[in-house]
Design a protein around this motif. Structure first.
Motif, PDB file in Angstrom:
ATOM      1  N   ALA A 233       0.771  -1.261  -0.049  1.00  0.00           N
ATOM      2  CA  ALA A 233       0.006   0.055  -0.143  1.00  0.00           C
ATOM      3  C   ALA A 233       0.863   1.032   0.039  1.00  0.00           C
ATOM      4  O   ALA A 233       0.756   2.428  -0.461  1.00  0.00           O
ATOM      5  CB  ALA A 233      -0.911   0.257   1.139  1.00  0.00           C
ATOM      6  N   ALA A 234       1.953   1.234   0.644  1.00  0.00           N
ATOM      7  CA  ALA A 234       2.964   2.382   0.674  1.00  0.00           C
ATOM      8  C   ALA A 234       3.793   2.488  -0.411  1.00  0.00           C
ATOM      9  O   ALA A 234       4.212   3.763  -0.482  1.00  0.00           O
ATOM     10  CB  ALA A 234       3.741   2.426   2.136  1.00  0.00           C
ATOM     11  N   ALA A 235       3.987   1.484  -1.038  1.00  0.00           N
ATOM     12  CA  ALA A 235       4.845   1.817  -2.272  1.00  0.00           C
ATOM     13  C   ALA A 235       4.406   2.549  -3.656  1.00  0.00           C
ATOM     14  O   ALA A 235       3.282   2.278  -3.851  1.00  0.00           O
ATOM     15  CB  ALA A 235       5.392   0.064  -2.710  1.00  0.00           C
ATOM     16  N   THR A 236       5.374   3.495  -3.963  1.00  0.00           N
ATOM     17  CA  THR A 236       4.910   4.145  -5.069  1.00  0.00           C
ATOM     18  C   THR A 236       5.811   3.998  -6.442  1.00  0.00           C
ATOM     19  O   THR A 236       5.717   4.798  -7.293  1.00  0.00           O
ATOM     20  CB  THR A 236       4.815   5.619  -4.563  1.00  0.00           C
ATOM     21  N   GLY A 237       6.696   3.278  -6.106  1.00  0.00           N
ATOM     22  CA  GLY A 237       7.844   2.918  -7.266  1.00  0.00           C
ATOM     23  C   GLY A 237       9.101   3.601  -7.031  1.00  0.00           C
ATOM     24  O   GLY A 237       9.456   4.461  -6.312  1.00  0.00           O
ATOM     25  N   GLY A 238      10.052   2.676  -7.510  1.00  0.00           N
ATOM     26  CA  GLY A 238      11.551   3.062  -7.101  1.00  0.00           C
ATOM     27  C   GLY A 238      11.860   2.641  -5.576  1.00  0.00           C
ATOM     28  O   GLY A 238      11.112   2.143  -4.967  1.00  0.00           O
ATOM     29  N   ALA A 239      13.206   3.237  -5.256  1.00  0.00           N
ATOM     30  CA  ALA A 239      13.490   3.159  -3.981  1.00  0.00           C
ATOM     31  C   ALA A 239      12.986   4.020  -3.103  1.00  0.00           C
ATOM     32  O   ALA A 239      12.895   5.267  -3.362  1.00  0.00           O
ATOM     33  CB  ALA A 239      15.097   3.039  -3.743  1.00  0.00           C
ATOM     34  N   ILE A 247      12.875   0.188   0.711  1.00  0.00           N
ATOM     35  CA  ILE A 247      12.601  -0.639  -0.252  1.00  0.00           C
ATOM     36  C   ILE A 247      12.357  -0.471  -1.620  1.00  0.00           C
ATOM     37  O   ILE A 247      12.767   0.751  -1.873  1.00  0.00           O
ATOM     38  CB  ILE A 247      10.939  -1.020   0.377  1.00  0.00           C
ATOM     39  N   GLU A 248      12.349  -1.373  -2.531  1.00  0.00           N
ATOM     40  CA  GLU A 248      12.087  -1.317  -3.748  1.00  0.00           C
ATOM     41  C   GLU A 248      11.450  -2.059  -4.511  1.00  0.00           C
ATOM     42  O   GLU A 248      10.687  -2.921  -3.664  1.00  0.00           O
ATOM     43  CB  GLU A 248      13.685  -1.220  -4.423  1.00  0.00           C
ATOM     44  N   ALA A 249      11.457  -2.392  -5.915  1.00  0.00           N
ATOM     45  CA  ALA A 249      10.433  -3.114  -6.515  1.00  0.00           C
ATOM     46  C   ALA A 249      10.529  -4.544  -6.052  1.00  0.00           C
ATOM     47  O   ALA A 249       9.363  -5.338  -5.780  1.00  0.00           O
ATOM     48  CB  ALA A 249      10.656  -3.101  -7.992  1.00  0.00           C
ATOM     49  N   MET A 250      11.732  -5.136  -5.736  1.00  0.00           N
ATOM     50  CA  MET A 250      11.875  -6.608  -5.261  1.00  0.00           C
ATOM     51  C   MET A 250      11.145  -6.998  -3.933  1.00  0.00           C
ATOM     52  O   MET A 250      10.564  -8.143  -3.820  1.00  0.00           O
ATOM     53  CB  MET A 250      13.538  -6.872  -5.152  1.00  0.00           C
ATOM     54  N   HIS A 251      11.134  -5.778  -3.331  1.00  0.00           N
ATOM     55  CA  HIS A 251      10.400  -6.060  -1.711  1.00  0.00           C
ATOM     56  C   HIS A 251       9.039  -6.190  -2.069  1.00  0.00           C
ATOM     57  O   HIS A 251       8.197  -6.625  -1.327  1.00  0.00           O
ATOM     58  CB  HIS A 251      10.860  -4.928  -0.861  1.00  0.00           C
ATOM     59  N   GLU A 253       7.513  -7.202  -4.767  1.00  0.00           N
ATOM     60  CA  GLU A 253       7.023  -8.460  -5.322  1.00  0.00           C
ATOM     61  C   GLU A 253       7.131  -9.533  -4.196  1.00  0.00           C
ATOM     62  O   GLU A 253       6.426 -10.438  -4.250  1.00  0.00           O
ATOM     63  CB  GLU A 253       8.096  -8.950  -6.293  1.00  0.00           C
ATOM     64  N   THR A 254       8.184  -9.555  -3.396  1.00  0.00           N
ATOM     65  CA  THR A 254       8.077 -10.702  -2.255  1.00  0.00           C
ATOM     66  C   THR A 254       7.061 -10.502  -1.292  1.00  0.00           C
ATOM     67  O   THR A 254       6.449 -11.354  -0.905  1.00  0.00           O
ATOM     68  CB  THR A 254       9.579 -10.322  -1.289  1.00  0.00           C
ATOM     69  N   ALA A 255       6.474  -9.124  -0.838  1.00  0.00           N
ATOM     70  CA  ALA A 255       5.347  -8.837  -0.060  1.00  0.00           C
ATOM     71  C   ALA A 255       4.210  -9.775  -1.161  1.00  0.00           C
ATOM     72  O   ALA A 255       3.030 -10.393  -0.567  1.00  0.00           O
ATOM     73  CB  ALA A 255       5.028  -7.580   0.094  1.00  0.00           C
ATOM     74  N   ARG A 256       3.959  -9.467  -2.210  1.00  0.00           N
ATOM     75  CA  ARG A 256       2.841 -10.033  -2.925  1.00  0.00           C
ATOM     76  C   ARG A 256       2.706 -11.563  -2.931  1.00  0.00           C
ATOM     77  O   ARG A 256       1.756 -12.110  -2.864  1.00  0.00           O
ATOM     78  CB  ARG A 256       3.020  -9.466  -4.588  1.00  0.00           C
ATOM     79  N   ARG A 257       4.195 -11.968  -3.099  1.00  0.00           N
ATOM     80  CA  ARG A 257       4.186 -13.724  -3.132  1.00  0.00           C
ATOM     81  C   ARG A 257       3.648 -14.216  -1.814  1.00  0.00           C
ATOM     82  O   ARG A 257       2.930 -14.945  -1.653  1.00  0.00           O
ATOM     83  CB  ARG A 257       5.765 -14.095  -3.160  1.00  0.00           C
TER      84      ARG A 257
END
Length: 263
Positions: A233-239, A247-251, A253-257
């Protein structure tokens, strides 16, 4: 018949294919996958009866079923292949090279890595089309490595990590080996937690009493799910900064998994 589980199973319970009473009981258990065993759990004089029992067992268990055949280099392998019918998944023991799973082309295969040669060829095996993942056979591997009894899993660390690496490189499942001590629930819980920390998706089991521990250990905790939902919810893209860490995109993706696993 297709498997009903698209995600890697948390718990894989081995059940002797010749024991219809145990199969009937297993149908009501919360294991993600029931592996009907034609190999180690079946005596030589019961192999034919175990094969004959497969159609009814597969029908009862449906997409939650798998069959472990005998090893490719045994005189039982060909007869097993003729008997497995439309089982959703075939577990192949003692795979040491890609060619060992060749006779199962067109089927979904879970390859067991149980020998030094298998460990060294794990990446090649995992990359074969149809191989959905790797399972490490820690008992056989420890024997092949001539490890002293009761020495713990530390000596297997390289092999364990090699299997996870090979499975992940091919985009497949990674399943941990069995825990032998049936009267040691604390030891089982520790080994399940260790397996998840190493990157395994689930654990192979030899007793119904081990299912709950495996399902719990290889499922995201409530705290992990809360963290994952908040991060997405907090991620807006990039670091960027989230709860005092970067956090960045890989984090994301891990959360979605993690959330997918919970569903």
């Amino acid at each position: 018949m297709e498997p009903t589980i698209s995600l890697a199973p948390r718990s894989l319970l081995f059940v002797p294919a010749a024991r219809t009473n145990m199969i009937t009981k297993a149908a009501g258990l919360p294991a993600d996958l029931i592996v009907l065993d034609l190999e180690d759990a079946v005596r030589a004089d019961e192999k034919a009866a175990a094969r004959a029992a497969l159609p009814a067992a597969i029908e009862l268990l449906g997409g939650r079923s798998a069959v472990r055949v005998n090893a490719p280099d045994t005189d039982q392998f060909a007869a097993d292949l003729r008997a497995i019918g439309n089982v959703p998944l075939v577990v192949v023991p003692k795979v040491e090279r890609a060619a060992d799973v060749g006779p199962l082309a067109g089927r979904a295969v879970l390859a067991m890595i149980e020998t030094p040669r298998g460990v060294l060829a794990a990446a090649e095996i995992a990359a074969v089309p149809g191989v959905v993942g790797l399972m490490i056979g820690t008992n056989d591997l420890a024997a092949e490595l001539r490890l002293p009894p009761g020495g713990g899993r530390a000596a297997l660390t390289l092999a364990l990590q090699s299997v996870v690496l090979a499975a992940r490189a091919a985009g497949g499942w990674a399943i941990d080996g069995v825990f032998n001590a049936l009267a040691d629930p604390d030891g089982l819980a520790r080994e399940c937690a260790e397996g998840r920390a190493l990157g395994f998706d689930g654990k192979s089991l030899i007793h119904p009493g081990q299912i709950a521990a495996a399902n719990a250990a290889f499922s995201p905790s409530t705290a992990e799910l809360e963290e994952a939902g908040a991060l997405i919810a907090a991620a807006t893209g990039g670091a960027e900064r989230f709860r005092d860490r970067m956090i960045e995109a890989m984090h994301v993706e891990t959360a979605r998994r993690l959330l997918e696993r919970a569903r």
